[in-house]
Design a protein around this motif. Sequence first.
Motif, PDB file in Angstrom:
ATOM      1  N   ARG A  77       0.837  -1.212   0.000  1.00 61.05           N
ATOM      2  CA  ARG A  77       0.000   0.000   0.000  1.00 61.05           C
ATOM      3  C   ARG A  77       0.865   1.253   0.000  1.00 61.05           C
ATOM      4  N   GLN A  78       1.944   1.227   0.764  1.00 62.21           N
ATOM      5  CA  GLN A  78       2.822   2.382   0.839  1.00 62.21           C
ATOM      6  C   GLN A  78       3.549   2.609  -0.487  1.00 62.21           C
ATOM      7  N   ARG A  79       4.003   1.551  -1.102  1.00 66.98           N
ATOM      8  CA  ARG A  79       4.780   1.668  -2.328  1.00 66.98           C
ATOM      9  C   ARG A  79       3.926   1.837  -3.578  1.00 66.98           C
ATOM     10  N   LEU A  80       2.754   1.218  -3.602  1.00 64.47           N
ATOM     11  CA  LEU A  80       1.946   1.210  -4.821  1.00 64.47           C
ATOM     12  C   LEU A  80       0.723   2.110  -4.746  1.00 64.47           C
ATOM     13  N   GLY A  81       0.395   2.595  -3.577  1.00 61.35           N
ATOM     14  CA  GLY A  81      -0.783   3.433  -3.448  1.00 61.35           C
ATOM     15  C   GLY A  81      -2.038   2.676  -3.858  1.00 61.35           C
ATOM     16  N   GLU A  82      -2.859   3.312  -4.671  1.00 59.02           N
ATOM     17  CA  GLU A  82      -4.134   2.712  -5.096  1.00 59.02           C
ATOM     18  C   GLU A  82      -3.948   1.440  -5.915  1.00 59.02           C
ATOM     19  N   LYS A  83      -2.813   1.305  -6.572  1.00 53.35           N
ATOM     20  CA  LYS A  83      -2.565   0.103  -7.377  1.00 53.35           C
ATOM     21  C   LYS A  83      -2.514  -1.158  -6.518  1.00 53.35           C
ATOM     22  N   ALA A  84      -2.181  -1.018  -5.245  1.00 51.77           N
ATOM     23  CA  ALA A  84      -2.113  -2.182  -4.360  1.00 51.77           C
ATOM     24  C   ALA A  84      -3.474  -2.863  -4.239  1.00 51.77           C
ATOM     25  N   ALA A  85      -4.540  -2.092  -4.355  1.00 55.31           N
ATOM     26  CA  ALA A  85      -5.889  -2.658  -4.245  1.00 55.31           C
ATOM     27  C   ALA A  85      -6.203  -3.604  -5.409  1.00 55.31           C
ATOM     28  N   LYS A  86      -5.477  -3.471  -6.523  1.00 54.02           N
ATOM     29  CA  LYS A  86      -5.714  -4.354  -7.667  1.00 54.02           C
ATOM     30  C   LYS A  86      -5.139  -5.748  -7.448  1.00 54.02           C
ATOM     31  N   LEU A  87      -4.268  -5.884  -6.470  1.00 56.32           N
ATOM     32  CA  LEU A  87      -3.658  -7.185  -6.213  1.00 56.32           C
ATOM     33  C   LEU A  87      -4.601  -8.054  -5.394  1.00 56.32           C
ATOM     34  N   PRO A  88      -4.964  -9.201  -5.924  1.00 55.99           N
ATOM     35  CA  PRO A  88      -5.852 -10.086  -5.162  1.00 55.99           C
ATOM     36  C   PRO A  88      -5.168 -10.567  -3.884  1.00 55.99           C
ATOM     37  N   ALA A  89      -5.944 -10.748  -2.833  1.00 57.97           N
ATOM     38  CA  ALA A  89      -5.405 -11.201  -1.550  1.00 57.97           C
ATOM     39  C   ALA A  89      -4.592 -12.491  -1.691  1.00 57.97           C
ATOM     40  N   PRO A  90      -5.044 -13.472  -2.482  1.00 54.61           N
ATOM     41  CA  PRO A  90      -4.235 -14.691  -2.616  1.00 54.61           C
ATOM     42  C   PRO A  90      -2.853 -14.429  -3.236  1.00 54.61           C
ATOM     43  N   LEU A  91      -2.770 -13.456  -4.114  1.00 55.92           N
ATOM     44  CA  LEU A  91      -1.482 -13.134  -4.717  1.00 55.92           C
ATOM     45  C   LEU A  91      -0.573 -12.459  -3.694  1.00 55.92           C
ATOM     46  N   ARG A  92      -1.131 -11.544  -2.905  1.00 53.80           N
ATOM     47  CA  ARG A  92      -0.336 -10.923  -1.833  1.00 53.80           C
ATOM     48  C   ARG A  92       0.151 -11.986  -0.864  1.00 53.80           C
ATOM     49  N   ARG A  93      -0.718 -12.926  -0.550  1.00 48.58           N
ATOM     50  CA  ARG A  93      -0.368 -14.014   0.375  1.00 48.58           C
ATOM     51  C   ARG A  93       0.736 -14.884  -0.219  1.00 48.58           C
ATOM     52  N   GLU A  94       0.651 -15.137  -1.523  1.00 50.75           N
ATOM     53  CA  GLU A  94       1.673 -15.949  -2.180  1.00 50.75           C
ATOM     54  C   GLU A  94       3.033 -15.255  -2.123  1.00 50.75           C
ATOM     55  N   VAL A  95       3.053 -13.954  -2.370  1.00 51.12           N
ATOM     56  CA  VAL A  95       4.302 -13.184  -2.283  1.00 51.12           C
ATOM     57  C   VAL A  95       4.859 -13.284  -0.871  1.00 51.12           C
ATOM     58  N   ALA A  96       4.006 -13.091   0.122  1.00 50.10           N
ATOM     59  CA  ALA A  96       4.444 -13.168   1.517  1.00 50.10           C
ATOM     60  C   ALA A  96       4.972 -14.561   1.846  1.00 50.10           C
ATOM     61  N   ASP A  97       4.287 -15.600   1.386  1.00 48.39           N
ATOM     62  CA  ASP A  97       4.720 -16.969   1.663  1.00 48.39           C
ATOM     63  C   ASP A  97       6.083 -17.270   1.047  1.00 48.39           C
TER      64      ASP A  97
END
Length: 120
Positions: A77-97
């Motif tokens: 959210r800090q780096r991408l601003g509004e674009k972060a909202a376009k990332l699906p939660a499962p994709l964010r989770r995959e990056v974190a994993d």
Amino acid sequence: MSSGSDRSSHPGGPPEPASPTRDELLAEVLGETIHRGRQDPESLLRAVRDWKAETLANRGPHLDAERFADLVAVVLRQRLGEKAAKLPAPLRREVADVLWNDPISRGRIERLWAAVDATP
């Protein structure tokens, strides 16, 4: 000749925009992260400090995979601003994993967690 997936022949209105693919989203995130990584590191540090202070108050000091996934969302959210909202939660989770399960990355994450002072 048009295929059945041609959106230009959408009856009853304008064609719907194509949803970005997983790889397109990752490429966009990487590009934005690299670009914005050179901008105002203090604002990112403030955001992480604020989040950590809130997290410590609500959930204690232990860093785990779930909490790290929340931290990834804060950074995006800090780096991408509004674009972060376009990332699906499962994709964010995959990056974190992926980051959490890599031993080198995990060591860096744990050092960051220890180094980020929860007070400004």
